[in-house]
Design a protein around this motif. Structure first.
Motif, PDB file in Angstrom:
ATOM      1  N   PHE A 274       0.838  -1.200   0.000  1.00 46.10           N
ATOM      2  CA  PHE A 274       0.000   0.000   0.000  1.00 46.10           C
ATOM      3  C   PHE A 274       0.874   1.253   0.000  1.00 46.10           C
ATOM      4  O   PHE A 274       0.593   2.218  -0.717  1.00 46.10           O
ATOM      5  N   ARG A 275       1.932   1.237   0.780  1.00 46.65           N
ATOM      6  CA  ARG A 275       2.844   2.380   0.817  1.00 46.65           C
ATOM      7  C   ARG A 275       3.517   2.580  -0.537  1.00 46.65           C
ATOM      8  O   ARG A 275       3.690   3.714  -0.996  1.00 46.65           O
ATOM      9  N   ALA A 276       3.888   1.478  -1.183  1.00 49.01           N
ATOM     10  CA  ALA A 276       4.495   1.576  -2.515  1.00 49.01           C
ATOM     11  C   ALA A 276       3.507   2.176  -3.513  1.00 49.01           C
ATOM     12  O   ALA A 276       3.888   2.963  -4.386  1.00 49.01           O
ATOM     13  N   TRP A 277       2.228   1.792  -3.385  1.00 47.06           N
ATOM     14  CA  TRP A 277       1.216   2.397  -4.258  1.00 47.06           C
ATOM     15  C   TRP A 277       1.131   3.901  -4.005  1.00 47.06           C
ATOM     16  O   TRP A 277       1.047   4.696  -4.953  1.00 47.06           O
ATOM     17  N   MET A 278       1.143   4.307  -2.736  1.00 48.94           N
ATOM     18  CA  MET A 278       1.058   5.722  -2.405  1.00 48.94           C
ATOM     19  C   MET A 278       2.242   6.501  -2.988  1.00 48.94           C
ATOM     20  O   MET A 278       2.075   7.601  -3.536  1.00 48.94           O
ATOM     21  N   LEU A 279       3.439   5.937  -2.883  1.00 49.24           N
ATOM     22  CA  LEU A 279       4.617   6.612  -3.425  1.00 49.24           C
ATOM     23  C   LEU A 279       4.533   6.695  -4.955  1.00 49.24           C
ATOM     24  O   LEU A 279       4.940   7.694  -5.554  1.00 49.24           O
ATOM     25  N   GLY A 280       3.998   5.645  -5.578  1.00 46.66           N
ATOM     26  CA  GLY A 280       3.791   5.692  -7.025  1.00 46.66           C
ATOM     27  C   GLY A 280       2.778   6.747  -7.415  1.00 46.66           C
ATOM     28  O   GLY A 280       2.902   7.402  -8.453  1.00 46.66           O
ATOM     29  N   LEU A 281       1.764   6.910  -6.573  1.00 44.31           N
ATOM     30  CA  LEU A 281       0.758   7.945  -6.821  1.00 44.31           C
ATOM     31  C   LEU A 281       1.395   9.324  -6.778  1.00 44.31           C
ATOM     32  O   LEU A 281       1.112  10.192  -7.621  1.00 44.31           O
ATOM     33  N   ALA A 282       2.278   9.546  -5.803  1.00 40.31           N
ATOM     34  CA  ALA A 282       2.963  10.834  -5.709  1.00 40.31           C
ATOM     35  C   ALA A 282       3.875  11.048  -6.911  1.00 40.31           C
ATOM     36  O   ALA A 282       3.995  12.156  -7.424  1.00 40.31           O
ATOM     37  N   GLN A 283       4.508   9.986  -7.362  1.00 44.81           N
ATOM     38  CA  GLN A 283       5.389  10.067  -8.528  1.00 44.81           C
ATOM     39  C   GLN A 283       4.623  10.486  -9.774  1.00 44.81           C
ATOM     40  O   GLN A 283       5.099  11.275 -10.585  1.00 44.81           O
ATOM     41  N   GLY A 284       3.422   9.923  -9.935  1.00 40.04           N
ATOM     42  CA  GLY A 284       2.549  10.317 -11.042  1.00 40.04           C
ATOM     43  C   GLY A 284       3.040   9.910 -12.412  1.00 40.04           C
ATOM     44  O   GLY A 284       2.743  10.586 -13.408  1.00 40.04           O
ATOM     45  N   LEU A 285       3.775   8.795 -12.499  1.00 38.78           N
ATOM     46  CA  LEU A 285       4.317   8.342 -13.776  1.00 38.78           C
ATOM     47  C   LEU A 285       3.715   6.993 -14.155  1.00 38.78           C
ATOM     48  O   LEU A 285       3.459   6.151 -13.297  1.00 38.78           O
TER      49      LEU A 285
ATOM     50  N   ARG B 170      -0.511  15.814  -4.621  1.00 43.12           N
ATOM     51  CA  ARG B 170      -0.192  14.386  -4.517  1.00 43.12           C
ATOM     52  C   ARG B 170       0.879  14.147  -3.462  1.00 43.12           C
ATOM     53  O   ARG B 170       0.762  13.250  -2.627  1.00 43.12           O
ATOM     54  N   ALA B 171       1.944  14.935  -3.515  1.00 46.79           N
ATOM     55  CA  ALA B 171       3.029  14.765  -2.554  1.00 46.79           C
ATOM     56  C   ALA B 171       2.553  15.042  -1.135  1.00 46.79           C
ATOM     57  O   ALA B 171       2.888  14.308  -0.198  1.00 46.79           O
ATOM     58  N   LEU B 172       1.756  16.084  -0.979  1.00 45.45           N
ATOM     59  CA  LEU B 172       1.234  16.424   0.346  1.00 45.45           C
ATOM     60  C   LEU B 172       0.354  15.306   0.885  1.00 45.45           C
ATOM     61  O   LEU B 172       0.462  14.908   2.053  1.00 45.45           O
ATOM     62  N   TYR B 173      -0.498  14.775   0.027  1.00 41.27           N
ATOM     63  CA  TYR B 173      -1.423  13.715   0.431  1.00 41.27           C
ATOM     64  C   TYR B 173      -0.664  12.460   0.867  1.00 41.27           C
ATOM     65  O   TYR B 173      -0.988  11.836   1.891  1.00 41.27           O
ATOM     66  N   VAL B 174       0.362  12.104   0.124  1.00 42.23           N
ATOM     67  CA  VAL B 174       1.115  10.883   0.425  1.00 42.23           C
ATOM     68  C   VAL B 174       1.851  10.992   1.743  1.00 42.23           C
ATOM     69  O   VAL B 174       1.905  10.039   2.532  1.00 42.23           O
ATOM     70  N   TRP B 175       2.429  12.167   2.028  1.00 42.28           N
ATOM     71  CA  TRP B 175       3.262  12.308   3.209  1.00 42.28           C
ATOM     72  C   TRP B 175       2.516  12.789   4.446  1.00 42.28           C
ATOM     73  O   TRP B 175       3.095  12.883   5.527  1.00 42.28           O
TER      74      TRP B 175
END
Length: 319
Positions: A129-140, A244-249
Motif C-alpha cells: 500500500f505504501r508503494a502504491w502511495m509513493l507511485g501515486l505521488a510520482q505520477g508516472l 499528490r506529494a502532500l497527500y502521500v506524506w
C-alpha cells in the motif's frame, strides 16, 4: 498472507473425519490451518493461480514470479528480470509483480504495478500500500504487462505505460485479456490474437471506484471486477503534483478516511457493458473487495482490509 506464509483451509467435516457426503462441505465453516504449507520468505505474495501440473504460480512483490510445488514443497523463483530478448525493457528488473493469468499453453501473463519496490515496514511485512502511495505521488505510468514462457524460460514485456497495472484475466478463447489500470479508474482490453494483436484499448472508463482484481466469469466473455472503495473526493485534486506529494506524506490521522463499501461489477468483454453490479453501500457485511471469483453459483470475495473471505449466493441476490 501479509507475512509470506501460504496456508490451506480445512472444513468442519474434514476436521471431524466425516467425508461421506461430498455435498456437505457446501454449508461447512472453513478455517485456516495453523501451520503454513510454505513460507515464501522476503517479499509479499499477491495474485496467484494453479497451473496445469497443480503447482501454484505466484506474483511476489519483491521476487517477481515464483512457483510453489506441493509435492517437493519447494518455492522456485521463475523470473526476477525481463529477458534480454524482450523488445521492450530488455534486462530490466521486475518490480512489484501483482496479478497473473495462465493460458492453456502454460504461458503466464502478469502485471507489474510500478517501478517502486515495496519495502519492509515496522510491522514486519512488505508494504504494498505504501508503494502504491509513493507511485501515486510520482505520477508516472510505470505499470507493465508481461508474459512468462515456461518452455523457453523467457519473460517478455508486452506493453508498458500504465498507471498502476493491477488485476488481469484472460478471455475464454484467449484472444484477449482484461487489465485493471487502477490509478486511471478504468479497464483495458489487450488483444493477443487477430488483426489487433499487440494493441490495447479502453474497455470501460470512469468506474465508480478504483478497480483491483479481475477474474473471468464462467461464460468466458465477461469479467468480475472488485472495486475497493468509492472514488474519494480528493481524487479531483490529485492532478496537481504538490497535492499528490502532500497527500502521500500526510500522517494517516490527517488523511481523509476512505468511505467503506463493498462493490463488485460484472463487465462484458465484448463492449464493456456493465452486466451486473452487487453492492453493500455501507460495507456492513462486505467491504474493500479486492477480488471476486465465480464458482458453482457462488461469487467468492476477497478483501483488502479484512482477514476473511466471504461469498455471495448469486441466485439469492436476485430475490
Amino acid at each position: 498472507n501479509l507475512y509470506g506464509a501460504l496456508k490451506q483451509p480445512s472444513s468442519s467435516s474434514s476436521r471431524s473425519g466425516n467425508r461421506s457426503d461430498s455435498s456437505s462441505s457446501s454449508s461447512d465453516n472453513w478455517e485456516l490451518r495453523l501451520q503454513p504449507v510454505a513460507r515464501f520468505g522476503a517479499g509479499r505474495p499477491l495474485g496467484y493461480h494453479f497451473d496445469a501440473a497443480g503447482s501454484l504460480i505466484v506474483c511476489d512483490s519483491l521476487k517477481g514470479l515464483v512457483k510453489f510445488d506441493f509435492i517437493s514443497k519447494e518455492v522456485v523463483v521463475l523470473a526476477t528480470h525481463v529477458s534480454h530478448q524482450s523488445p521492450i525493457d530488455p534486462g530490466s528488473e521486475i518490480t512489484y509483480a501483482n496479478d497473473l493469468a495462465i493460458a492453456s499453453d502454460g504461458r503466464v501473463y502478469f502485471t507489474s504495478c510500478t517501478d517502486i519496490i515495496p519495502s519492509l515496514n515496522k510491522h514486519g511485512y512488505y508494504d504494498t500500500f505504501r508503494a502504491w502511495m509513493l507511485g501515486l505521488a510520482q505520477g508516472l505510468p510505470q505499470g507493465r504487462l508481461l508474459r512468462y514462457d515456461p518452455v523457453t524460460k523467457e519473460t517478455t514485456v508486452l506493453a508498458k505505460g500504465f498507471y498502476y497495472a493491477n488485476g488481469v484475466a484472460l478471455s475464454g478463447d484467449e484472444s484477449y485479456l482484461v487489465l485493471a489500470e487502477t490509478d486511471r479508474i478504468r479497464l483495458l482490453k489487450y488483444w493477443l490474437k487477430g488483426p489487433q494483436a499487440g494493441t490495447s484499448e479502453p474497455l470501460l472508463e470512469r468506474l465508480p471506484g478504483p478497480p483491483d482484481g479481475v477474474s473471468t466469469a464462467p461464460d468466458g466473455n465477461s469479467f468480475w471486477v472488485g472495486l475497493v472503495s468509492p472514488v474519494p473526493p480528493i481524487a479531483a485534486l490529485l492532478k496537481d503534483p504538490f497535492v499528490r506529494a502532500l497527500y502521500v506524506w500526510l500522517p494517516s490521522w490527517l488523511k481523509p478516511p476512505l468511505k467503506a463499501w463493498g462493490a463488485v461489477i460484472k463487465v462484458s468483454g465484448a463492449d464493456g457493458a456493465v452486466l451486473d453490479w452487487l453492492m453493500d453501500p455501507k460495507g456492513t457485511h462486505v467491504s474493500s473487495v479486492s477480488a471476486a471469483l465465480e464458482h458453482d453459483g457462488k461469487l467468492f470475495l476477497g478483501n483488502l482490509a479484512g482477514n476473511y473471505i466471504s461469498y455471495v449466493q448469486l441466485n439469492s441476490t436476485r430475490q
